[in-house]
Design an enzyme around this catalytic site. Sequence first.
Site, PDB file in Angstrom:
ATOM      1  N   VAL A 147       0.949  -1.351   0.086  1.00 35.45           N
ATOM      2  CA  VAL A 147      -0.169   0.063  -0.142  1.00 35.45           C
ATOM      3  C   VAL A 147       0.870   1.243  -0.063  1.00 35.45           C
ATOM      4  O   VAL A 147       0.300   2.246  -0.228  1.00 35.45           O
ATOM      5  CB  VAL A 147      -0.975   0.138   1.157  1.00 35.45           C
ATOM      6  CG1 VAL A 147      -2.204  -0.682   1.080  1.00 35.45           C
ATOM      7  CG2 VAL A 147      -0.373   0.009   2.546  1.00 35.45           C
ATOM      8  N   SER A 159     -10.494   1.943  13.699  1.00 33.13           N
ATOM      9  CA  SER A 159     -10.201   1.372  14.944  1.00 33.13           C
ATOM     10  C   SER A 159     -10.904   1.983  16.125  1.00 33.13           C
ATOM     11  O   SER A 159     -11.156   3.164  15.877  1.00 33.13           O
ATOM     12  CB  SER A 159      -8.885   1.122  15.281  1.00 33.13           C
ATOM     13  OG  SER A 159      -8.425   0.782  16.542  1.00 33.13           O
ATOM     14  N   TYR A 195      -0.834   5.340  15.551  1.00 32.27           N
ATOM     15  CA  TYR A 195      -1.907   4.222  15.319  1.00 32.27           C
ATOM     16  C   TYR A 195      -3.143   4.914  15.374  1.00 32.27           C
ATOM     17  O   TYR A 195      -3.990   5.089  14.727  1.00 32.27           O
ATOM     18  CB  TYR A 195      -1.770   2.997  15.998  1.00 32.27           C
ATOM     19  CG  TYR A 195      -2.961   2.046  15.774  1.00 32.27           C
ATOM     20  CD1 TYR A 195      -2.855   1.159  14.650  1.00 32.27           C
ATOM     21  CD2 TYR A 195      -4.066   1.727  16.427  1.00 32.27           C
ATOM     22  CE1 TYR A 195      -3.577   0.264  14.260  1.00 32.27           C
ATOM     23  CE2 TYR A 195      -5.048   0.969  16.253  1.00 32.27           C
ATOM     24  CZ  TYR A 195      -4.929   0.173  15.066  1.00 32.27           C
ATOM     25  OH  TYR A 195      -5.956  -0.994  14.579  1.00 32.27           O
ATOM     26  N   LYS A 221      -5.769   6.307  12.622  1.00 38.94           N
ATOM     27  CA  LYS A 221      -7.183   5.722  12.478  1.00 38.94           C
ATOM     28  C   LYS A 221      -8.079   6.891  12.596  1.00 38.94           C
ATOM     29  O   LYS A 221      -9.201   7.037  11.921  1.00 38.94           O
ATOM     30  CB  LYS A 221      -7.388   4.897  13.566  1.00 38.94           C
ATOM     31  CG  LYS A 221      -6.585   3.571  13.342  1.00 38.94           C
ATOM     32  CD  LYS A 221      -6.835   2.917  12.124  1.00 38.94           C
ATOM     33  CE  LYS A 221      -6.400   1.466  11.899  1.00 38.94           C
ATOM     34  NZ  LYS A 221      -6.757   0.807  10.600  1.00 38.94           N
TER      35      LYS A 221
HETATM   36  N1  LIG Z   1      -7.159  -6.997  15.490  1.00 40.81           N
HETATM   37  C1  LIG Z   1      -7.769  -5.898  16.188  1.00 40.81           C
HETATM   38  O1  LIG Z   1      -8.017  -6.095  17.291  1.00 40.81           O
HETATM   39  C2  LIG Z   1      -8.073  -4.737  15.414  1.00 40.81           C
HETATM   40  C3  LIG Z   1      -8.848  -3.842  16.205  1.00 40.81           C
HETATM   41  C4  LIG Z   1      -9.057  -2.482  15.473  1.00 40.81           C
HETATM   42  C5  LIG Z   1      -8.843  -2.396  14.190  1.00 40.81           C
HETATM   43  N2  LIG Z   1      -8.165  -3.157  13.620  1.00 40.81           N
HETATM   44  C6  LIG Z   1      -7.551  -3.080  12.198  1.00 40.81           C
HETATM   45  O2  LIG Z   1      -7.809  -4.064  11.328  1.00 40.81           O
HETATM   46  C7  LIG Z   1      -7.283  -4.060  10.364  1.00 40.81           C
HETATM   47  C8  LIG Z   1      -6.534  -5.683  10.108  1.00 40.81           C
HETATM   48  O3  LIG Z   1      -5.815  -5.922  11.176  1.00 40.81           O
HETATM   49  P1  LIG Z   1      -5.731  -7.380  11.657  1.00 40.81           P
HETATM   50  O4  LIG Z   1      -5.786  -7.330  13.148  1.00 40.81           O
HETATM   51  O5  LIG Z   1      -6.497  -8.236  10.960  1.00 40.81           O
HETATM   52  O6  LIG Z   1      -3.998  -7.514  11.405  1.00 40.81           O
HETATM   53  P2  LIG Z   1      -3.277  -8.538  10.449  1.00 40.81           P
HETATM   54  O7  LIG Z   1      -1.919  -8.089  10.764  1.00 40.81           O
HETATM   55  O8  LIG Z   1      -3.559  -9.998  10.727  1.00 40.81           O
HETATM   56  O9  LIG Z   1      -3.548  -8.029   8.812  1.00 40.81           O
HETATM   57  C9  LIG Z   1      -3.099  -6.964   8.276  1.00 40.81           C
HETATM   58  C10 LIG Z   1      -2.836  -7.391   6.878  1.00 40.81           C
HETATM   59  O10 LIG Z   1      -2.412  -5.965   6.401  1.00 40.81           O
HETATM   60  C11 LIG Z   1      -1.176  -6.455   5.503  1.00 40.81           C
HETATM   61  N3  LIG Z   1      -0.111  -5.334   5.257  1.00 40.81           N
HETATM   62  C12 LIG Z   1       0.517  -4.955   6.204  1.00 40.81           C
HETATM   63  N4  LIG Z   1       1.214  -3.978   5.593  1.00 40.81           N
HETATM   64  C13 LIG Z   1       0.923  -3.809   4.379  1.00 40.81           C
HETATM   65  C14 LIG Z   1       1.548  -3.003   3.450  1.00 40.81           C
HETATM   66  N5  LIG Z   1       2.418  -2.318   3.260  1.00 40.81           N
HETATM   67  N6  LIG Z   1       0.984  -3.282   1.836  1.00 40.81           N
HETATM   68  C15 LIG Z   1       0.042  -4.259   2.015  1.00 40.81           C
HETATM   69  N7  LIG Z   1      -0.600  -5.074   2.846  1.00 40.81           N
HETATM   70  C16 LIG Z   1      -0.120  -4.823   4.216  1.00 40.81           C
HETATM   71  C17 LIG Z   1      -0.802  -7.761   6.156  1.00 40.81           C
HETATM   72  O11 LIG Z   1       0.025  -8.464   5.255  1.00 40.81           O
HETATM   73  C18 LIG Z   1      -1.660  -8.349   6.551  1.00 40.81           C
HETATM   74  O12 LIG Z   1      -2.469  -8.986   5.371  1.00 40.81           O
HETATM   75  C19 LIG Z   1      -5.986  -3.190  10.307  1.00 40.81           C
HETATM   76  O13 LIG Z   1      -6.296  -1.860   9.759  1.00 40.81           O
HETATM   77  C20 LIG Z   1      -6.001  -3.137  11.919  1.00 40.81           C
HETATM   78  O14 LIG Z   1      -5.484  -1.668  12.359  1.00 40.81           O
HETATM   79  C21 LIG Z   1      -7.600  -4.466  14.098  1.00 40.81           C
END
Ligand SMILES: NC(=O)c1ccc[n+]([C@@H]2O[C@H](COP(=O)([O-])OP(=O)(O)OC[C@H]3O[C@@H](n4cnc5c(N)ncnc54)[C@H](O)[C@@H]3O)[C@@H](O)[C@H]2O)c1
Length: 257
Positions: free
Chosen positions: A71, A147, A160, A164
């Site tokens: 990205v 988030s 972060y 967000k």
């Molecule tokens: N897990 C939680 O509790 C939570 C809570 C609030 C928000 N989020 C948000 O949800 C989204 C997904 O998070 P998750 O917990 O599933 O994490 P995760 O690490 O399992 O997934 C993140 C994904 O982003 C990809 N990624 C990272 N950098 C990248 C880049 N430069 N280019 C392309 N792809 C890239 C990774 O390869 C992975 O597939 C994120 O935006 C995170 O901030 C997660």
Amino acid sequence: MVEYTHTPVSVSGKRAVVVGGTSGIGQAIALGFAEEGADVIATSRSEEKVDETAAAIEERGANTARITCDVTDAASLDAVRETAVEEFGGVDVVVASQGAISRATVLGISDDEWDFVTDVALDGVRKVTQAFAPAMDEGGSIINISSLAAQLSMANLPAYSAAKGGVDAFTRVSAKELAPDVRVNAIAPGFVITPQNADTYAEGTEKRARIDERAPIGRVAEREEMVGAAVFLGSDASSYVTGEVITVDGGFSDSAF
Ligand SMILES: NC(=O)c1ccc[n+]([C@@H]2O[C@H](COP(=O)([O-])OP(=O)(O)OC[C@H]3O[C@@H](n4cnc5c(N)ncnc54)[C@H](O)[C@@H]3O)[C@@H](O)[C@H]2O)c1
């Protein structure tokens, strides 16, 4: 005779791209869309993860394509868009679920850490929108994964949280500018078990106990519990919803005691 019809909540026949779609929440959304009858490209930087997720999409009877992206590199997102147009004939739904985190403090975070997080989490959302929105026809839907950190103060997450908060604001501005053809919304997950935070929220940790106690639903979320909101926002049933942040947090943010 009462005349009545409504649009069902369905993404069947939609053509979807999930950026950050090969792990965690993004992967759940990609597989959920595939099960609901959408064609789905799940993309991230890892060829191996793209391959693995594409196979899981195919197992669910959906069409897909295998392509990586970063990205932070707009040209790689253009290539994903071109692949979707070649393979599917267009793009209806784009999910920006890429994630980056740093647990440095406000006073301790370095320029590099700040830039790393905001480049992926905030500027990545801008790049995804710019790459895909021009190729989306009437009825298009962009879903940015935000988030709870944009709404509540969480120590040690300055970059972060700022990113967000920026995603929420960018979502509203995008919704205004891209209307009426393309709707833009965000999902704000609460605390979801994914590879990103499996250790932080592991059973037996103090953090896990505090979440379980405060969230009215009484527990952290499974990643699959984010899929329903994404299907709704991707579906024509949400045709009048744009510029919104849908919080999916088990009631955590509304609960004082
Ligand atoms: N897990 C939680 O509790 C939570 C809570 C609030 C928000 N989020 C948000 O949800 C989204 C997904 O998070 P998750 O917990 O599933 O994490 P995760 O690490 O399992 O997934 C993140 C994904 O982003 C990809 N990624 C990272 N950098 C990248 C880049 N430069 N280019 C392309 N792809 C890239 C990774 O390869 C992975 O597939 C994120 O935006 C995170 O901030 C997660």
